[in-house]
Design a protein around this motif. Structure first.
Motif, PDB file in Angstrom:
ATOM      1  N   ALA A 161       0.816  -1.217   0.000  1.00 39.18           N
ATOM      2  CA  ALA A 161       0.000   0.000   0.000  1.00 39.18           C
ATOM      3  C   ALA A 161       0.849   1.266   0.000  1.00 39.18           C
ATOM      4  CB  ALA A 161      -0.939  -0.005   1.209  1.00 39.18           C
ATOM      5  N   ILE A 162       2.031   1.213   0.626  1.00 42.35           N
ATOM      6  CA  ILE A 162       2.880   2.411   0.693  1.00 42.35           C
ATOM      7  C   ILE A 162       4.002   2.367  -0.353  1.00 42.35           C
ATOM      8  CG2 ILE A 162       2.400   2.720   3.142  1.00 42.35           C
ATOM      9  CD1 ILE A 162       5.179   1.604   3.746  1.00 42.35           C
ATOM     10  N   GLY A 163       3.981   1.360  -1.232  1.00 40.16           N
ATOM     11  CA  GLY A 163       4.976   1.268  -2.294  1.00 40.16           C
ATOM     12  C   GLY A 163       6.331   0.776  -1.822  1.00 40.16           C
ATOM     13  N   ASP A 164       6.380   0.079  -0.676  1.00 35.19           N
ATOM     14  CA  ASP A 164       7.633  -0.436  -0.153  1.00 35.19           C
ATOM     15  C   ASP A 164       7.846  -1.871  -0.641  1.00 35.19           C
ATOM     16  OD1 ASP A 164       9.969  -0.586   1.211  1.00 35.19           O
ATOM     17  OD2 ASP A 164       9.097  -0.466   3.231  1.00 35.19           O
ATOM     18  N   THR A 165       9.080  -2.354  -0.523  1.00 41.16           N
ATOM     19  CA  THR A 165       9.418  -3.709  -0.952  1.00 41.16           C
ATOM     20  C   THR A 165       8.796  -4.738  -0.012  1.00 41.16           C
ATOM     21  OG1 THR A 165      11.527  -2.893  -1.809  1.00 41.16           O
ATOM     22  CG2 THR A 165      11.308  -5.276  -1.504  1.00 41.16           C
ATOM     23  N   LYS A 166       8.184  -5.759  -0.560  1.00 38.59           N
ATOM     24  CA  LYS A 166       7.585  -6.809   0.250  1.00 38.59           C
ATOM     25  C   LYS A 166       8.649  -7.777   0.740  1.00 38.59           C
ATOM     26  CE  LYS A 166       3.106  -6.670  -2.117  1.00 38.59           C
ATOM     27  NZ  LYS A 166       2.063  -7.456  -2.828  1.00 38.59           N
ATOM     28  N   ASN A 167       8.436  -8.348   1.905  1.00 36.70           N
ATOM     29  CA  ASN A 167       9.346  -9.344   2.443  1.00 36.70           C
ATOM     30  C   ASN A 167       9.171 -10.652   1.691  1.00 36.70           C
ATOM     31  OD1 ASN A 167      10.096  -7.369   4.190  1.00 36.70           O
ATOM     32  ND2 ASN A 167       9.346  -8.365   6.035  1.00 36.70           N
ATOM     33  N   GLN A 168      10.292 -11.311   1.379  1.00 41.06           N
ATOM     34  CA  GLN A 168      10.285 -12.406   0.411  1.00 41.06           C
ATOM     35  C   GLN A 168      10.261 -13.809   1.016  1.00 41.06           C
ATOM     36  OE1 GLN A 168      10.022 -11.584  -2.891  1.00 41.06           O
ATOM     37  NE2 GLN A 168       9.867  -9.502  -2.034  1.00 41.06           N
TER      38      GLN A 168
END
Length: 337
Positions: A161-168
């Motif tokens: 939602a905030i355009g940050d990198t998702k944890n993988q």
């Protein structure tokens, strides 16, 4: 296994010993007919220092309701007094979610020497018993650890939602496991001085818990300076510890204090580090049995509301944990209705 059982036995004995502290300690405090709602958030990126950004204990959310004084059904009142003795009673009901991640959140591969991905979704029921100079809490926590804790959905959904990198690495999180905890703690209020209307006190405390989430015993001490210190017994954190400090009763129009706290814990078991209880191949790391914390912050109470912020520094929880002191911020807002 023998060493683990000895630790469990020692901590369980200490936990049972807390019940012997329930004798009255001071006169009956002021009555409070109003319930208290508390909303609290903790995050390693919400900090007065540079945040660690999704490492270790990375997020906590809590919604809690605490009743007014002596306002529970008769059977609950009877249980409260039977366990904790005479005093003003309350009941506290809440729900909380906690998220834990490893140091490197951008690799999709398993990390055998780092903290596993895990999340917990827990309900809490606490009985609270107050005198003027003490607060005793006895309660249970129940819920689930694993994908049903919704950690992946909340963390990656927020990042998206905030355009940050998702944890993988959430594909390697700990699996679903029912959680049940029994917990008890006591806090004492020791007034120290009152100089030109500014008061000082100390809040020594002890707590313990036994269950398939964490088995631990802890001791702590808090120093406070401000006005209206007898309005509460300190502010809560969502993490390990007995969360029975939401209840407060204003003893002046505006109460405030700054505080510092030191806590030491002996940890016999932590499922978020040592893995699923009944799965031999569960991701895990060796737990440090001795963990210390430093808390510092402020609290302000006015018009039936309390706002508090604390900064927490924590020693390493498992062997091989990277970096020095881990830190996170905790913000809580309470209101009476």
């Amino acid at each position: 296994m023998t060493d683990w059982l000895l630790r469990v036995g020692a901590l369980a004995a200490g936990f049972g010993g807390l019940a012997t502290w329930a004798a009255p300690a001071g006169a009956t405090p002021l009555q409070d007919p109003y319930g208290t709602w508390t909303l609290q958030g903790e995050n390693d990126a919400v900090s007065t220092l540079k945040g660690t950004s999704d490492q270790n204990y990375t997020s906590g959310l809590r919604l809690n309701w605490t009743s007014g004084t002596d306002n529970q059904p008769a059977p609950i009142e009877t249980i409260n007094h039977a366990i904790m003795g005479r005093g003003v009673t309350r009941i506290s009901l809440g729900v909380q979610q906690l998220i834990f991640t490893p140091h490197d959140t951008q690799t999709p591969l398993p990390q055998p020497h780092d903290r596993p991905y895990s999340s917990l979704l827990l309900g809490t029921v606490n009985l609270i018993n107050d005198t003027d100079l003490s607060r005793t809490v006895f309660g249970i926590q129940f819920g689930v650890m694993g994908p049903a804790g919704l950690g992946r959905q909340l963390q990656n959904g927020f990042h998206g939602a905030i355009g940050d990198t998702k944890n993988q690495g959430w594909n390697h999180q700990l699996q679903n496991q029912p959680i049940f905890q029994v917990q008890m703690g006591r806090t004492w209020r020791l007034p120290l001085a009152d100089v030109f209307g500014i008061s000082m006190d100390m809040l020594p405390a002890a707590s313990a818990a036994v269950g398939d989430y964490r088995i631990y015993g802890s001791v702590a001490d808090t120093f406070r300076i401000g006005q209206g210190l007898n309005s509460d017994f300190g502010t809560p954190t969502i993490g390990p510890g007995v969360d029975g400090t939401d209840a407060y009763t204003l003893t002046r129009p505006v109460a405030w204090y700054a505080f510092g706290n030191v806590t030491g814990s002996a940890v016999g078991y932590d499922a978020t580090l040592q893995g699923n209880t009944v799965r031999s191949n569960s991701p895990h790391v060796p737990v440090n049995w001795d963990v210390g914390e430093i808390h510092a912050g402020v609290a302000v109470m006015w018009h039936g509301m309390r706002l508090s912020y604390s900064q927490v520094w924590q020693t390493q929880q498992f062997r091989g944990q990277r970096s020095g002191l881990f830190n996170y911020g905790s913000l809580a807002l309470s209101a009476k209705f």
